[in-house]
Design a protein around this motif. Structure first.
Motif, PDB file in Angstrom:
ATOM      1  N   LEU A 118      47.920  44.299  38.378  1.00  0.00           N
ATOM      2  CA  LEU A 118      48.072  43.394  39.599  1.00  0.00           C
ATOM      3  C   LEU A 118      47.121  43.935  40.728  1.00  0.00           C
ATOM      4  O   LEU A 118      47.520  45.375  41.082  1.00  0.00           O
ATOM      5  CB  LEU A 118      49.420  43.154  40.181  1.00  0.00           C
ATOM      6  CG  LEU A 118      49.767  42.235  41.179  1.00  0.00           C
ATOM      7  CD1 LEU A 118      49.412  40.815  40.543  1.00  0.00           C
ATOM      8  CD2 LEU A 118      51.262  42.379  41.445  1.00  0.00           C
ATOM      9  N   ALA A 119      46.108  43.371  41.374  1.00  0.00           N
ATOM     10  CA  ALA A 119      45.360  44.051  42.397  1.00  0.00           C
ATOM     11  C   ALA A 119      45.078  43.083  43.535  1.00  0.00           C
ATOM     12  O   ALA A 119      45.194  41.724  43.442  1.00  0.00           O
ATOM     13  CB  ALA A 119      44.270  44.161  41.629  1.00  0.00           C
ATOM     14  N   VAL A 120      44.664  43.722  44.523  1.00  0.00           N
ATOM     15  CA  VAL A 120      44.605  43.057  46.034  1.00  0.00           C
ATOM     16  C   VAL A 120      43.531  43.902  46.831  1.00  0.00           C
ATOM     17  O   VAL A 120      43.480  45.220  46.570  1.00  0.00           O
ATOM     18  CB  VAL A 120      45.920  42.935  46.541  1.00  0.00           C
ATOM     19  CG1 VAL A 120      46.488  44.246  47.012  1.00  0.00           C
ATOM     20  CG2 VAL A 120      45.785  42.285  47.883  1.00  0.00           C
ATOM     21  N   PRO A 121      42.800  43.548  47.632  1.00  0.00           N
ATOM     22  CA  PRO A 121      41.711  44.429  48.364  1.00  0.00           C
ATOM     23  C   PRO A 121      42.360  44.869  49.522  1.00  0.00           C
ATOM     24  O   PRO A 121      43.224  44.508  49.817  1.00  0.00           O
ATOM     25  CB  PRO A 121      40.657  43.044  48.722  1.00  0.00           C
ATOM     26  CG  PRO A 121      41.391  41.743  48.819  1.00  0.00           C
ATOM     27  CD  PRO A 121      42.344  42.042  47.660  1.00  0.00           C
ATOM     28  N   VAL A 122      41.956  45.990  49.692  1.00  0.00           N
ATOM     29  CA  VAL A 122      41.981  46.812  51.090  1.00  0.00           C
ATOM     30  C   VAL A 122      40.945  47.132  51.687  1.00  0.00           C
ATOM     31  O   VAL A 122      39.828  47.137  51.194  1.00  0.00           O
ATOM     32  CB  VAL A 122      42.867  48.238  50.745  1.00  0.00           C
ATOM     33  CG1 VAL A 122      43.181  49.036  52.093  1.00  0.00           C
ATOM     34  CG2 VAL A 122      43.847  47.874  50.033  1.00  0.00           C
ATOM     35  N   ALA A 177      54.362  40.618  44.087  1.00  0.00           N
ATOM     36  CA  ALA A 177      53.216  40.192  44.731  1.00  0.00           C
ATOM     37  C   ALA A 177      53.503  40.394  46.332  1.00  0.00           C
ATOM     38  O   ALA A 177      52.533  40.870  46.953  1.00  0.00           O
ATOM     39  CB  ALA A 177      53.142  38.873  44.496  1.00  0.00           C
ATOM     40  N   SER A 178      54.703  39.932  46.857  1.00  0.00           N
ATOM     41  CA  SER A 178      54.833  40.018  48.233  1.00  0.00           C
ATOM     42  C   SER A 178      54.934  41.643  48.650  1.00  0.00           C
ATOM     43  O   SER A 178      54.368  41.872  49.831  1.00  0.00           O
ATOM     44  CB  SER A 178      56.351  39.551  48.783  1.00  0.00           C
ATOM     45  OG  SER A 178      57.252  40.301  48.195  1.00  0.00           O
ATOM     46  N   SER A 196      40.817  33.218  44.093  1.00  0.00           N
ATOM     47  CA  SER A 196      42.005  32.579  43.906  1.00  0.00           C
ATOM     48  C   SER A 196      43.071  33.365  44.370  1.00  0.00           C
ATOM     49  O   SER A 196      42.750  34.496  45.297  1.00  0.00           O
ATOM     50  CB  SER A 196      42.301  32.942  42.149  1.00  0.00           C
ATOM     51  OG  SER A 196      42.212  34.316  41.893  1.00  0.00           O
ATOM     52  N   THR A 197      44.264  33.020  44.302  1.00  0.00           N
ATOM     53  CA  THR A 197      45.544  33.320  44.872  1.00  0.00           C
ATOM     54  C   THR A 197      45.643  34.998  44.852  1.00  0.00           C
ATOM     55  O   THR A 197      45.333  35.501  43.637  1.00  0.00           O
ATOM     56  CB  THR A 197      46.623  32.776  44.731  1.00  0.00           C
ATOM     57  OG1 THR A 197      46.523  31.422  45.016  1.00  0.00           O
ATOM     58  CG2 THR A 197      47.824  33.336  45.377  1.00  0.00           C
ATOM     59  N   LEU A 198      45.733  35.721  45.894  1.00  0.00           N
ATOM     60  CA  LEU A 198      46.137  37.069  45.666  1.00  0.00           C
ATOM     61  C   LEU A 198      47.612  37.461  45.830  1.00  0.00           C
ATOM     62  O   LEU A 198      48.420  36.391  46.550  1.00  0.00           O
ATOM     63  CB  LEU A 198      45.494  37.792  47.000  1.00  0.00           C
ATOM     64  CG  LEU A 198      43.707  37.638  46.996  1.00  0.00           C
ATOM     65  CD1 LEU A 198      43.316  38.351  48.082  1.00  0.00           C
ATOM     66  CD2 LEU A 198      43.458  38.552  45.845  1.00  0.00           C
ATOM     67  N   PRO A 199      47.858  38.759  45.085  1.00  0.00           N
ATOM     68  CA  PRO A 199      47.131  39.263  44.190  1.00  0.00           C
ATOM     69  C   PRO A 199      46.584  38.746  43.110  1.00  0.00           C
ATOM     70  O   PRO A 199      47.007  37.492  42.526  1.00  0.00           O
ATOM     71  CB  PRO A 199      48.122  40.398  43.877  1.00  0.00           C
ATOM     72  CG  PRO A 199      49.331  40.186  44.916  1.00  0.00           C
ATOM     73  CD  PRO A 199      49.357  39.109  45.242  1.00  0.00           C
ATOM     74  N   ILE A 200      45.928  39.506  42.311  1.00  0.00           N
ATOM     75  CA  ILE A 200      45.359  39.039  41.112  1.00  0.00           C
ATOM     76  C   ILE A 200      45.564  39.732  39.951  1.00  0.00           C
ATOM     77  O   ILE A 200      46.014  40.904  39.854  1.00  0.00           O
ATOM     78  CB  ILE A 200      43.578  39.003  40.979  1.00  0.00           C
ATOM     79  CG1 ILE A 200      42.893  38.271  41.874  1.00  0.00           C
ATOM     80  CG2 ILE A 200      42.909  38.659  39.590  1.00  0.00           C
ATOM     81  CD1 ILE A 200      41.503  38.378  42.128  1.00  0.00           C
ATOM     82  N   TYR A 201      46.435  38.942  38.825  1.00  0.00           N
ATOM     83  CA  TYR A 201      47.208  39.542  37.951  1.00  0.00           C
ATOM     84  C   TYR A 201      46.188  39.364  36.482  1.00  0.00           C
ATOM     85  O   TYR A 201      45.702  38.025  36.174  1.00  0.00           O
ATOM     86  CB  TYR A 201      48.318  39.099  37.536  1.00  0.00           C
ATOM     87  CG  TYR A 201      49.112  39.207  36.161  1.00  0.00           C
ATOM     88  CD1 TYR A 201      49.645  40.675  36.372  1.00  0.00           C
ATOM     89  CD2 TYR A 201      49.345  38.545  35.269  1.00  0.00           C
ATOM     90  CE1 TYR A 201      50.377  41.116  35.166  1.00  0.00           C
ATOM     91  CE2 TYR A 201      49.995  38.783  33.927  1.00  0.00           C
ATOM     92  CZ  TYR A 201      50.462  40.252  33.984  1.00  0.00           C
ATOM     93  OH  TYR A 201      51.341  40.497  32.959  1.00  0.00           O
TER      94      TYR A 201
END
Length: 243
Positions: free
Chosen positions: A181-185, A214-215, A164-169
């Protein structure tokens, strides 16, 4: 005087750029490249590619095999070893986490997969008295929290896995009063470093607040991935998520 100096340096820089272009044209999965393929990928004429490749061979950045194709040489491996030995991830991670805390006022962390659990490897806590305060080394279940979703999604399949759209909440997944709120690194080689996470109380860190950040999260994750050598994998994850 400065203009003359810049003019004198320009040809040398152009030459260096072309050397680097040849080395950079090698991609994951490449065993060896023909001269024609190097010329095609770099946009150099074959005679120039041949001359530059010969210099790279002289300095062990390339080797030429019995078939006449080019492979990355032992000097690349030596530099990679030096790079890995000098890579202290926390030197890159902590300033990014601190910047997110300064921007958001919430707690910023990096979670990694630790067996059947997720582990908080790095963290900068929120300055607010009411917040999500934990310490590095604490473990949590691989539940439906945003960081666990990121770790499950990208740990085994890498950046090519659609999501799904990143980041994930998420909210209330691990703690009924907390949201995250998370996003991969990603790191060198395109492997997942972990999940970059912002977390705070639900009543303060609601969906609207998460959307407004998010941005900033995406920019921070991209910058950290770039510093760790995984920017292309990060960009691929965003592309597949349709962000």
């Amino acid at each position: 005087m400065n203009a003359d100096s810049d003019t004198k340096q320009a040809p040398g820089r152009a030459s260096a750029d072309r050397f680097l272009t040849i080395l950079s044209c090698f991609q994951r999965g490449d065993d060896a490249l023909s001269l024609a393929e190097i010329a095609k990928r770099t946009g150099l004429v074959k005679s120039t590619a041949l001359r530059l490749s010969a210099s790279l061979i002289d300095h062990s950045y390339l080797v030429k095999d019995v078939a006449g194709d080019y492979r990355l040489g032992p000097e690349i491996a030596r530099l990679n070893l030096i790079y890995n030995e000098s890579m202290h991830v926390e030197h890159y991670v902590m300033p990014i986490l601190q910047s997110l805390v300064d921007i958001s006022g919430e707690t910023a962390s990096i979670y990694i997969r630790h067996g059947s659990y997720r582990l908080c490897q790095y963290r900068v806590n929120s300055p607010h008295q009411l917040g999500v305060h934990k310490q590095p080394g604490e473990i949590r279940a691989m539940d439906q929290a945003s960081s666990a979703i990121v770790l499950r999604t990208f740990a085994d399949t890498g950046a090519d896995h659609p999501t799904s759209t990143l980041p994930i909440y998420t909210t209330g997944a691990s703690d009924p009063y907390a949201a995250s709120l998370a996003v991969p690194v990603f790191q060198s080689g395109g492997s997942l470093l972990g999940a970059l996470v912002l977390a705070g109380p639900c009543n303060r860190f609601d969906a609207a607040r998460a959307e407004s950040l998010a941005s900033e999260m995406l920019s921070a994750a991209q910058e950290l991935s770039r510093q760790l050598g995984g920017e292309q994998a990060f960009l691929q994850s965003i592309k597949n998520a349709g962000a």
